[in-house]
Design a protein around this motif. Structure first.
Motif, PDB file in Angstrom:
ATOM      1  N   ASP A 112      52.229  51.491  37.955  1.00  0.00           N
ATOM      2  CA  ASP A 112      51.338  51.861  39.052  1.00  0.00           C
ATOM      3  C   ASP A 112      50.261  50.803  39.226  1.00  0.00           C
ATOM      4  O   ASP A 112      49.850  50.134  38.270  1.00  0.00           O
ATOM      5  N   TYR A 113      49.829  50.662  40.488  1.00  0.00           N
ATOM      6  CA  TYR A 113      48.637  49.877  40.805  1.00  0.00           C
ATOM      7  C   TYR A 113      47.436  50.813  40.810  1.00  0.00           C
ATOM      8  O   TYR A 113      47.507  51.937  41.336  1.00  0.00           O
ATOM      9  N   THR A 114      46.338  50.367  40.235  1.00  0.00           N
ATOM     10  CA  THR A 114      45.129  51.191  40.192  1.00  0.00           C
ATOM     11  C   THR A 114      44.054  50.719  41.164  1.00  0.00           C
ATOM     12  O   THR A 114      43.229  51.530  41.577  1.00  0.00           O
ATOM     13  N   LEU A 115      44.045  49.435  41.523  1.00  0.00           N
ATOM     14  CA  LEU A 115      43.009  48.918  42.416  1.00  0.00           C
ATOM     15  C   LEU A 115      43.611  47.873  43.342  1.00  0.00           C
ATOM     16  O   LEU A 115      44.474  47.079  42.939  1.00  0.00           O
ATOM     17  N   LEU A 116      43.147  47.889  44.612  1.00  0.00           N
ATOM     18  CA  LEU A 116      43.476  46.852  45.594  1.00  0.00           C
ATOM     19  C   LEU A 116      42.182  46.439  46.266  1.00  0.00           C
ATOM     20  O   LEU A 116      41.304  47.281  46.520  1.00  0.00           O
ATOM     21  N   SER A 117      42.073  45.154  46.576  1.00  0.00           N
ATOM     22  CA  SER A 117      40.866  44.671  47.243  1.00  0.00           C
ATOM     23  C   SER A 117      41.201  43.437  48.057  1.00  0.00           C
ATOM     24  O   SER A 117      41.836  42.492  47.551  1.00  0.00           O
ATOM     25  N   PHE A 118      40.786  43.439  49.350  1.00  0.00           N
ATOM     26  CA  PHE A 118      40.934  42.286  50.228  1.00  0.00           C
ATOM     27  C   PHE A 118      39.714  41.388  50.097  1.00  0.00           C
ATOM     28  O   PHE A 118      38.584  41.858  49.879  1.00  0.00           O
ATOM     29  N   SER A 119      39.947  40.086  50.253  1.00  0.00           N
ATOM     30  CA  SER A 119      38.820  39.166  50.337  1.00  0.00           C
ATOM     31  C   SER A 119      38.199  39.274  51.736  1.00  0.00           C
ATOM     32  O   SER A 119      38.869  39.637  52.706  1.00  0.00           O
ATOM     33  N   TYR A 120      36.914  38.972  51.826  1.00  0.00           N
ATOM     34  CA  TYR A 120      36.213  39.086  53.100  1.00  0.00           C
ATOM     35  C   TYR A 120      36.603  37.975  54.059  1.00  0.00           C
ATOM     36  O   TYR A 120      36.386  38.090  55.253  1.00  0.00           O
ATOM     37  N   CYS A 121      37.111  36.892  53.538  1.00  0.00           N
ATOM     38  CA  CYS A 121      37.568  35.807  54.380  1.00  0.00           C
ATOM     39  C   CYS A 121      38.843  35.229  53.772  1.00  0.00           C
ATOM     40  O   CYS A 121      38.941  35.070  52.565  1.00  0.00           O
ATOM     41  N   GLY A 122      39.804  34.984  54.573  1.00  0.00           N
ATOM     42  CA  GLY A 122      41.065  34.473  54.071  1.00  0.00           C
ATOM     43  C   GLY A 122      42.085  35.585  53.906  1.00  0.00           C
ATOM     44  O   GLY A 122      41.789  36.774  54.026  1.00  0.00           O
ATOM     45  N   THR A 123      43.304  35.187  53.635  1.00  0.00           N
ATOM     46  CA  THR A 123      44.416  36.135  53.520  1.00  0.00           C
ATOM     47  C   THR A 123      44.717  36.402  52.046  1.00  0.00           C
ATOM     48  O   THR A 123      45.844  36.220  51.589  1.00  0.00           O
ATOM     49  N   TYR A 124      43.708  36.801  51.304  1.00  0.00           N
ATOM     50  CA  TYR A 124      43.870  37.036  49.875  1.00  0.00           C
ATOM     51  C   TYR A 124      43.736  38.523  49.584  1.00  0.00           C
ATOM     52  O   TYR A 124      42.884  39.222  50.152  1.00  0.00           O
ATOM     53  N   LEU A 125      44.573  38.984  48.683  1.00  0.00           N
ATOM     54  CA  LEU A 125      44.560  40.374  48.239  1.00  0.00           C
ATOM     55  C   LEU A 125      44.640  40.380  46.718  1.00  0.00           C
ATOM     56  O   LEU A 125      45.527  39.753  46.133  1.00  0.00           O
ATOM     57  N   ALA A 126      43.717  41.089  46.080  1.00  0.00           N
ATOM     58  CA  ALA A 126      43.717  41.217  44.619  1.00  0.00           C
ATOM     59  C   ALA A 126      44.226  42.601  44.252  1.00  0.00           C
ATOM     60  O   ALA A 126      43.846  43.598  44.876  1.00  0.00           O
ATOM     61  N   SER A 127      45.077  42.653  43.249  1.00  0.00           N
ATOM     62  CA  SER A 127      45.629  43.925  42.765  1.00  0.00           C
ATOM     63  C   SER A 127      45.464  43.988  41.265  1.00  0.00           C
ATOM     64  O   SER A 127      45.502  42.956  40.572  1.00  0.00           O
ATOM     65  N   TYR A 128      45.281  45.212  40.781  1.00  0.00           N
ATOM     66  CA  TYR A 128      45.150  45.437  39.334  1.00  0.00           C
ATOM     67  C   TYR A 128      46.042  46.609  38.967  1.00  0.00           C
ATOM     68  O   TYR A 128      46.038  47.645  39.641  1.00  0.00           O
ATOM     69  N   SER A 129      46.813  46.450  37.910  1.00  0.00           N
ATOM     70  CA  SER A 129      47.754  47.481  37.467  1.00  0.00           C
ATOM     71  C   SER A 129      47.293  48.077  36.148  1.00  0.00           C
ATOM     72  O   SER A 129      46.518  47.464  35.410  1.00  0.00           O
ATOM     73  N   SER A 130      47.793  49.269  35.868  1.00  0.00           N
ATOM     74  CA  SER A 130      47.451  49.959  34.627  1.00  0.00           C
ATOM     75  C   SER A 130      48.521  49.674  33.581  1.00  0.00           C
ATOM     76  O   SER A 130      49.112  48.591  33.569  1.00  0.00           O
ATOM     77  N   LEU A 131      48.745  50.661  32.737  1.00  0.00           N
ATOM     78  CA  LEU A 131      49.755  50.504  31.692  1.00  0.00           C
ATOM     79  C   LEU A 131      51.097  50.077  32.275  1.00  0.00           C
ATOM     80  O   LEU A 131      51.471  50.553  33.345  1.00  0.00           O
ATOM     81  N   PRO A 132      51.872  49.268  31.618  1.00  0.00           N
ATOM     82  CA  PRO A 132      51.562  48.594  30.351  1.00  0.00           C
ATOM     83  C   PRO A 132      51.039  47.176  30.521  1.00  0.00           C
ATOM     84  O   PRO A 132      50.732  46.510  29.553  1.00  0.00           O
ATOM     85  N   GLU A 133      50.950  46.687  31.799  1.00  0.00           N
ATOM     86  CA  GLU A 133      50.638  45.266  31.997  1.00  0.00           C
ATOM     87  C   GLU A 133      49.144  44.982  31.966  1.00  0.00           C
ATOM     88  O   GLU A 133      48.716  43.979  31.400  1.00  0.00           O
ATOM     89  N   PHE A 134      48.351  45.867  32.617  1.00  0.00           N
ATOM     90  CA  PHE A 134      46.933  45.590  32.836  1.00  0.00           C
ATOM     91  C   PHE A 134      46.779  44.194  33.446  1.00  0.00           C
ATOM     92  O   PHE A 134      46.100  43.316  32.914  1.00  0.00           O
ATOM     93  N   GLU A 135      47.430  44.024  34.594  1.00  0.00           N
ATOM     94  CA  GLU A 135      47.575  42.685  35.176  1.00  0.00           C
ATOM     95  C   GLU A 135      46.744  42.565  36.444  1.00  0.00           C
ATOM     96  O   GLU A 135      46.778  43.428  37.321  1.00  0.00           O
ATOM     97  N   LEU A 136      45.978  41.495  36.509  1.00  0.00           N
ATOM     98  CA  LEU A 136      45.243  41.115  37.710  1.00  0.00           C
ATOM     99  C   LEU A 136      46.044  40.051  38.439  1.00  0.00           C
ATOM    100  O   LEU A 136      46.378  39.012  37.868  1.00  0.00           O
ATOM    101  N   ALA A 137      46.356  40.337  39.725  1.00  0.00           N
ATOM    102  CA  ALA A 137      47.175  39.404  40.508  1.00  0.00           C
ATOM    103  C   ALA A 137      46.460  39.079  41.805  1.00  0.00           C
ATOM    104  O   ALA A 137      45.801  39.934  42.401  1.00  0.00           O
TER     105      ALA A 137
END
Length: 1714
Positions: A112-137
């Motif tokens: 599962d993804y726990t957090l999503l966030s768009f940048s205020y400028c540009g075409t960037y999207l940050a995602s954060y996942s929970s178990l088991p990866e705990f991955e910021l992408a």
């Protein structure tokens, strides 16, 4: 209502066109987001709901893969991103308002993804996942690629935001940490780097952290070796060593709850403890803001932990759980809190709209408010949530206009079916469970937890009202169901009762009765057709014991309200015969079952398998339970337990399950012709479904997501729909006729219904009170204030009837009971007067045998329970005692015991010892064998050096082998060369050979130290064994002495008995410490509790006692000989000497007469009698004296022997002290060796950690090109061991690290090289573009050389001209509101600007701007060239920006390379220092030397810590010097003694002369004293008085009387003083109380005075500071003026001095040299 849905990845494409989602009603559980300035959105179940703030219009976007996960919006692009919650979830991005999918992002996240966030400028999207990866992408969502990602295991993030002013920064916060991530970009490559924000501690202070890897502040220990970091002491060598801290050094930090960015790229962080922090975005330095209080404190409110924050100009808006929004005004390092807004409930989320004109406020229950800024601010509610999830739903008849929902708290809402708007609300203020709407009237019923049913009037949907309440039972209502014609309301409770209520308001909702069924009702199904006069009811319940399901079918006739009294008994239960109740069972479990409209078939949903089954009902009647056989089964297409329901017309079978899929099937074929996935299994599927009478409206309620979905048919028709309108029309006609009639009664019910229940209840209570007479006092009275359920009322009414029916009989029984009770009381009184042996127990008079038996059973159960608890407690205690005994006693080979002296307080203890294990003995044997081999090797080496003959060597070797075979334990050769002071202990005094011990000066290797520890432990064991043997001998000696004393005491007791003395005999005994085994045995005398004796044991003891008495009587009968001996000779055959004391000479009989009447013969006999008595007395005296002498001798012997034993024990005590000293000495040596081994391990751990640290750094910084380095151990010349060349492992590490350093450096250099190559390539492209641009500029005139030069000049000016792009001016009000202003440009803004530039170029290319006389073809060519120039300039600008970014990236890589180089050099330096410390530690040994006490006296111990210039020499040299010094000293002492003797003779003669002179003076003085002696009157009186003693006695008597009088007077004075003290004590207590109250008042006054003093000081200090500052300023100004004046005067003086000097020199004559 518009809707959008995902077009692919749906498994239900075949039936999707049948049903469509019209609207969705639900409330946000996550944060609400702005899509643009006028639209907000939030996820709800499988949908995302969009709400237009202005028009309140809703739009729905459906996720076809299940529940919507996290949602994020990007207002500049007007896109929405959300994730699903399936395995390997996907992120979808949709456009708004078109709701078309723009892209789909697939990553490697598993759950599962726990957090999503768009940048205020540009075409960037940050995602954060929970178990088991705990991955910021980081994603580029336009191109659907992951730019970079980083994992941080075990960290759950609660908030993630981009920096609005810089998309390169990303902040992630959790309840314990705040991390700022920096995104670095080089051309198309992106990298993530994190930096942790150091938070303060909970008290607000900052913790001074030290470098854990390379600590610089460790103390230096010159004695015990190097001091290493704590991680090395803990033995950590991995990554955990970098962050290891002991428990005592870990302090709790602040817990962040929320953060927000500022326009200056700073961070504001709110903490749970109430602190507000400001963090610099570049340095991450944290500043704690202090709170200032200007006004009075808020009404008991305190902003403790902000739940959410939103930045505004000058501060932040914050909110918590108190329902207030606060404005926090921040200035410098302080802030002030002001009230901004009050909301109805706790605020959970806040955010500004993109234009900052509106503030969105979301409460914890899901309500959404919008606060609009402006001259007249507005605050309106956009979304009002319900109080909880929807518990139940239903359609208001006929189901085409309104529907109703129910929450658990009792909130009922009426919704419009057309648009899903909330029409009205009503609150029951009680927990509710189920809801049902009546088909025959505009009323509804609500079941509650307390067992009540509330009836509502819903004729006016905008104002529903509660009209009636029926309190049925105290158990919760679980089921409510109206039959299809609305005649009856069936109410199912938790206890298995089904109540039948008349559904018509005209009957005031009369309760007709109840039916008892099996507990745990799963479902109730009814069939009520227009052509029949009955209502068939089927009830499904489980049978968990047998794994089956039970079906109970009964019928309710239409005329039941008229004949309900005949159908039910007095308690309201309907008779099974009248309702034709039939029982069926199914051999497997069902989760749901319904009865078809033909009443000949049952449809069931299997609980454990995915099948829908049908069962045919038997046509013939039966009795008992009938087992139904399976008729037909089909695959359900669901998973998990499901529910079945029939449509109102009976042609459709609706199936729902946990999977969230709604299927509509043909009731005849069970084939699915329509289905829709309105919910998902993640939210536990569908809870309930309702269909309107015409079948066109379908309402679906989710179980876990709280979503209400309204479905409608896209195309309603076909064969199944043809029969529906006809049946629906007939049913509606029938219901409308009944509805018109029944709705009129709701007015009456509304006015009187709620009072009806209380009125009837009052009447019942009144009748009950009138029916109870004085003979029924024991009946339970009904409390008027407490409501009684209907079922209890019916029971009480039946009870009343029974009481009335049997009242006379009851009176007779009561009279008999009273007479019997009187008889029993008389018997009890009589029982009290009889003897206790005949007295009965009180409980034996109880007449209720059942009650007695019950009480007896209860007491027996209680006794058994207590006995069991006691037994278990005793068993636990015995088990614990057994463990302790096994550990501390049984496992000891030598038990610990003590010995006490007989006469002195001295105690000697032995050494408790455990048996050595086999492993210890095996290890000891191995070490001894190795030591013997080493000894042999040394001997052989010594013999070879001395060049002895081979024959002699062999002979000696054989002799030594023979000696070894003869000896049982060690050692062949005694090493006499090792003195005691170097041995370090006195173990040789106990006969322990220490020849195998290594010298303390040679213990360098680890193996030698381990062997030395094993041998020292063996020595300790032997010393303890030697002492224990001596102790055992002393113990046996004391046992002998005690036995000897007891033997002599027996003779002493005999003597005391003979002599009839009152002396006691001293009896020595062993104490418990001397015999500790007695502690483990419990004597009968130690038990104070009464022993419980079983009856059979008591009988056995009585039998044994009777047998003993009989045996004694038999022995008494047979002892005639003994009685004869007692009568004749006093019980003895021979008179012993000891009997003299008992002998007595009998008096003659004539002595009874007066002596004057005696005859001569009698007188002679009297003289003989006196002679014998005298002789007997003499013999007695002689024998008594001999016995006394013997007793004294025995006592002296006992005293002497015990005293000798005490002396021996004192010597043994000294031996014990010495043995303990030896043991402590050996243990001290062991501790020193263990410490050295531990320090060696710590050094090895430190080396391994540094090695691993370098390896990890290499892995972190490693790039594509790997450089492999090898290392080999090298031989080197150690500076600390100049005589040896050794192969050292530490140096191997050193060269390995040097190779690793080269490899690491090459890797970082490779990164720098690659970055530089990329920069060079990019710069080359940039140079090419720049050259092309210059070529276009230079070749312009050549290209247009064919036209005149003046036209070329004009065209060149136009060629250089660029259009002005007019920026859209922001309104001043809006600019003042938006805190972030203009944000940095993004790719979209650059594209828009370029498109606008090209658009303005069209204006310049217009033919109207063409110079006069120019050919249009040339103008077109000119426009094309100018466009190419402009496009090239834009490319150059873009390349220049990229070049700057790549240059900055290269600079950072260079800095990283330098940092890595510094780290490696630091590690290398640390390793060199560690090797030096290790070498010193291995050479500098700690040895233990024995010194005599007092031999060496040192004043300052600190002087001994440095032995850099000390040497260790042989003791023989010092002893030779000491012997020479001792000889010379003796000679000097001898000469001094001779001189002393001469002087002593002279002094003695002089002393004797002085003595004689003093004696002469003394005699003369004595003679003078005799002459001058004073003769007092007392002395004269003594000499003259004859009865001097009597006079003295008389004076003494007078003095005693005087003393008695004084004592009495003193006692009176003491009593008076005591009374006075008592009074004073009372008054003192009163004074203490008064003083306490005064002290309390004084404290309050002091507090007030201190507060006033602080206020005055604060005010005064401020004024004083200003005054002092002003005075200082004036003094400084005055001083500055004086300094300037002094400088001017000094300059004038210097000028004048120079002038004087010049003039003075003028006056001197000039003497020129000739």
């Amino acid at each position: 209502m518009a809707q959008g849905r995902e077009r692919d990845e749906s498994v239900y494409a075949t039936s999707r066109s049948a049903l469509s989602v019209r609207w969705v009603q639900g409330f946000p559980k996550q944060n609400v987001h702005f899509v643009n300035d006028s639209t907000i959105c939030y996820p709800c179940g499988n949908f995302i709901i969009f709400i237009n703030i202005e028009t309140k219009k809703k739009t729905v976007l459906q996720c076809m893969n299940g529940v919507v996960g996290v949602v994020a919006t990007n207002p500049p692009y007007e896109v929405v991103a959300f994730s699903d919650r399936k395995l390997r979830p996907i992120i979808y991005i949709y456009n708004f308002p078109g709701l078309t999918r723009r892209t789909k992002l697939k990553g490697n996240v598993l759950l599962d993804y726990t957090l999503l966030s768009f940048s205020y400028c540009g075409t960037y999207l940050a995602s954060y996942s929970s178990l088991p990866e705990f991955e910021l992408a980081l994603w580029n969502w336009e191109s659907s690629v992951i730019l970079c990602k980083k994992s941080q295991p075990g960290i759950d993030i609660s908030q993630m935001t981009f920096n609005p002013m810089n998309w390169h920064q990303l902040c992630l916060s959790s309840p314990s940490t705040v991390t700022v991530w920096t995104i670095e970009r080089s051309n198309q490559d992106h990298y993530l780097k994190s930096k942790l924000v150091k938070l303060p501690m909970e008290d607000g202070t900052f913790f001074n952290e030290t470098d854990i890897i390379f600590p610089q502040s460790l103390p230096k220990d010159l004695i015990y070796g190097p001091v290493l970091p704590l991680s090395a002491m803990a033995g950590l060598v991995g990554e955990e060593a970098e962050t290891f801290r002991p428990k005592d050094d870990v302090y709790p930090l602040l817990h962040p709850t929320m953060h927000c960015w500022t326009p200056t790229s700073d961070l504001y962080i709110g903490c749970e403890e109430g602190h507000l922090l400001m963090t610099n975005g570049d340095t991450l330095k944290v500043t704690m803001l202090s709170k200032t209080e200007d006004g009075p404190p808020m009404d008991g409110r305190n902003l403790i932990s902000p739940v959410t924050m939103a930045y505004q100009k000058g501060g932040v808006l914050a909110s918590g759980i108190d329902g207030f929004v606060y404005s926090v005004i921040i200035k410098d390092s302080s802030y002030k809190v002001e009230d901004f807004l009050e909301v109805e409930g706790p605020v959970e989320h806040m955010m500004f709209s993109p234009s900052y004109k509106m503030l969105l406020i979301q409460t914890d229950k899901g309500s959404v408010y919008i606060y609009t800024f402006g001259e007249e601010p507005t605050f309106e509610r956009v979304l009002e949530s319900c109080d909880g999830k929807f518990q139940a739903i239903d359609l208001i008849t006929p189901g085409n206009e309104y529907c109703m929902t129910l929450t658990h708290s009792g909130e009922i809402c009426v919704w419009c079916i057309e648009d899903g708007a909330c029409v009205s609300r009503i609150y029951l203020n009680t927990p509710a469970t189920v809801l049902a709407c009546s088909p025959s009237s505009l009323s509804a019923a609500v079941g509650t937890v307390d067992g009540s049913v509330h009836f509502l009037d819903v004729r006016d949907a905008e104002s529903p009202q509660a009209v009636h309440k029926a309190f049925l039972s105290e158990m919760s209502v679980q089921h409510l169901l109206y039959d299809q014609r609305g005649m009856y309301l069936l109410v199912g409770t938790l206890e298995g009762y089904i109540f039948v209520i008349n559904a018509n308001p005209s009957s005031l909702f009369q309760i007709l009765g109840f039916i008892e069924v099996n507990k745990g009702i799963l479902q109730i199904s009814t069939v009520s057709l227009l052509e029949t006069d009955i209502v068939e009811v089927m009830v499904l319940s489980p049978l968990p014991e047998t794994g089956r399901s039970r079906l109970e079918i009964f019928t309710l006739p239409k005329i039941l309200p008229q004949v309900s009294a005949n159908f039910s008994d007095e308690r309201g239960r309907l008779n099974d015969e009248f309702i034709h109740k039939i029982l069926y069972e199914i051999e497997h479990t069902l989760s749901s079952a319904v009865l078809d409209f033909k009443s000949n078939q049952i449809y069931g949903f299997c609980n454990q398998v995915p099948y829908i089954c049908s069962y045919l009902l038997p046509e013939k009647a039966h009795s008992g339970i009938c087992i139904l056989k399976l008729y037909k089964k089909v695959q359900s297409g669901h998973y998990g337990p499901g529910m079945l329901s029939l449509s109102p017309h009976g042609l459709w079978l609706i199936t729902t399950a946990k999977c969230g899929i709604l299927c509509i099937r043909d009731v005849h074929t069970l084939e699915t012709f329509a289905q829709c996935r309105s919910h998902s299994h993640q939210a536990h599927g569908i809870q309930s479904v309702r269909i309107s009478m015409d079948g066109q409206n379908i309402l679906v309620n989710g179980k876990g997501d709280g979503t209400l979905v309204y479905l409608r048919w896209r195309q309603f028709g076909g064969n199944l729909a043809n029969e529906i309108p006809e049946y629906c029309q007939q049913l509606l006609t029938y219901l409308n006729n009944a509805m018109d009639e029944e709705n009129n009664y709701l007015n009456i019910t509304r006015g009187d219904g709620l009072d009806l229940g209380s009125k009837s209840e009052h009447t019942i209570n009144k009748n009950m009170r009138s029916s109870i007479d004085s003979s029924q006092e024991e009946l339970v009275q009904v409390d008027n204030t407490k409501k009684i359920p209907w079922i209890q009322q019916k029971s009480q009414e039946a009870f009343k009837k029974e009481v009335k029916l049997f009242s006379e009989k009851r009176k007779e029984i009561k009279k008999g009971i009273k007479a019997l009770a009187k008889t029993v009381l008389n018997m009890i009184e009589e029982n009290e007067t009889v003897h206790h042996t005949a007295k009965l127990e009180q409980q034996e008079f109880g007449l209720d045998l059942e009650e007695l038996e019950r009480l007896h059973d209860e007491s027996e159960e209680e006794v058994a329970k207590i006995r069991k608890d006691i037994e278990m407690h005793n068993l636990a205690k015995r088990h614990l005692a057994q463990l302790i005994k096994e550990e501390c006693w049984n496992s000891m080979a030598v038990k610990g015991r003590a010995l006490k002296c007989f006469h002195i307080p001295c105690v000697v203890e032995n050494f408790p010892m455990k048996e050595r294990t086999g492993e210890e003995l095996k290890e000891l044997k191995r070490v001894l064998q190795q030591k013997k081999i080493e000894t042999e090797c040394r001997k052989l080496q010594k013999e070879i050096v001395e060049v002895q003959s081979t024959i002699a060597l062999v002979k000696k070797h054989h002799e030594e082998e023979e000696e070894e075979e003869e000896e049982e334990e060690d050692v062949v050769v005694k090493d006499a060369d090792l003195p005691k002071y170097l041995l370090g202990s006195l173990s040789t005094d106990f006969g322990i050979h220490a020849s195998l011990l290594s010298s303390q000066l040679e213990l360098h290797a680890r193996e030698e130290k381990i062997h030395q520890i094993i041998l020292l432990k063996d020595i300790i064991y032997k010393v303890k064994t030697v002492f224990n043997n001596e102790f055992d001998a002393a113990y046996k000696q004391k046992e002998f002495e005690i036995a000897h004393v007891k033997e002599r005491n027996r003779r002493i007791q005999e003597i005391i008995l003979y002599l009839d003395l009152n002396e006691s005999v001293w009896l020595p005994e062993f104490d418990d410490c001397e015999k500790p085994e007695r502690t483990l045995v419990v004597e009968d005398s130690e038990i104070t509790a009464h022993k419980h004796v079983n009856p059979w044991q008591k009988a056995r003891e009585e039998l044994i006692e009777t047998h003993k008495i009989e045996q004694w009587l038999l022995t008494q009968i047979s002892e005639t000989r003994r009685r004869a001996l007692m009568d004749m000779m006093g019980g003895v055959l021979e008179v012993k000497r000891e009997d003299i004391l008992k002998m007595a000479i009998p008096q003659p009989a004539f002595m009874a007469k007066p002596n004057t009447l005696w005859s001569e013969e009698e007188r002679k006999q009297f003289k003989d009698y006196e002679k014998k008595v005298k002789e007997l007395n003499e013999e007695r005296d002689k024998y008594r004296k001999s016995l006394e002498a013997e007793m004294k001798k025995l006592q002296n012997s006992i005293h002497e022997s015990t005293q000798n034993f005490d002396e021996h024990l004192k010597r043994l005590f000294e031996r014990r002290v010495k043995a303990e000293m030896v043991v402590n000495q050996e243990e001290l040596k062991i501790n020193n060796l263990v410490y050295s081994l531990l320090l060696d391990e710590e050094i090895s751990s430190r080396e391994a950690f540094l090695n691993n640290y370098l390896v990890r750094k290499q892995e972190e910084k490693s790039l594509r090109n790997q450089v492999h380095a090898t290392s080999k151990p090298v031989q080197f010349h150690h500076p600390l061991c100049p005589a040896k060349n050794v192969v050292c492992s530490t140096v191997t590490y050193t060269f390995t690290y040097r190779a690793g350093y080269t490899e690491k450096q090459s890797r970082t250099s490779e990164a720098v090289r690659k970055s530089r190559e990329d920069l060079d390539v990019y710069k080359e492209h940039y140079d090419n573009l720049l050259a092309e641009d210059k070529v276009l500029d230079r070749s312009f005139k050549k290209e247009f050389s064919e036209i005149p030069s003046h036209q070329v000049d004009i065209l060149y000016k136009l060629f250089k001209r660029r259009p002005r792009i007019h920026k859209q001016k922001v309104h001043s009000d809006t600019a003042s509101i938006i805190p972030f202003g203009e944000r940095p440009g993004s790719g979209k803004l650059n594209k828009d600007a370029f498109a606008q530039l090209m658009k303005t170029m069209d204006d310049l290319d217009n033919i109207n701007n063409m110079p006069e006389g120019l050919d249009p073809l040339v103008w077109d060519r000119f426009c094309t060239t100018r466009r190419a120039k402009v496009e090239n300039e834009q490319k150059v600008k873009q390349k220049a920006a990229g070049l700057m970014e790549m240059s900055a990236f290269l600079q950072r890589r260079v800095e990283d390379d330098e940092k890595v180089q510094q780290e490696i050099e630091k590690v290398f330096h640390e390793l060199i220092l560690l090797q030096e410390e290790k070498g010193k530690f291995q050479l500098n040994l700690t040895i233990q030397i024995l010194l005599k006490q007092g031999q060496v006296e040192l004043e300052n111990f600190q002087l001994l810590l440095e032995y850099s210039d000390a040497i260790l020499i042989n003791r023989n040299i010092i002893e030779d010097l000491n012997s020479v010094i001792r000889t010379q000293g003796q000679k000097k002492v001898a000469s001094m003694m001779e001189s002393k003797d001469v002087h002593k003779g002279i002094f003695q003669i002089e002393w004797e002369h002085k003595k004689m002179e003093m004696e002469m003076e003394d005699l003369n003085q004595k003679a003078w004293d005799i002459q001058m002696l004073f003769f007092s009157r007392d002395r004269q009186k003594y000499l003259n008085e004859q009865n001097y003693e009597k006079s003295v006695a008389l004076q003494i008597g007078i003095m005693e009387q005087t003393i008695d009088v004084l004592d009495k007077t003193h006692k009176k004075n003491v009593e008076n003083c005591k009374k006075l003290l008592k009074k004073l004590g009372k008054s003192s207590n009163q004074k203490d109380v008064a003083n306490y109250s005064l002290s309390c008042n004084l404290q309050e006054e002091l507090v007030a005075v201190s507060e006033r003093k602080d206020i005055c000081n604060a005010m005064g200090s401020k004024l004083t500071c200003e005054k002092i500052a002003k005075e200082r300023y004036e003094n400084m100004m005055q001083q500055r003026k004086l300094i300037n004046i002094s400088k001017e005067q000094a300059e004038q003086i210097s000028i004048l001095q120079a002038e004087v000097e010049r003039l003075r020199m003028k006056t001197f004559p000039s003497l020129a040299q000739m």
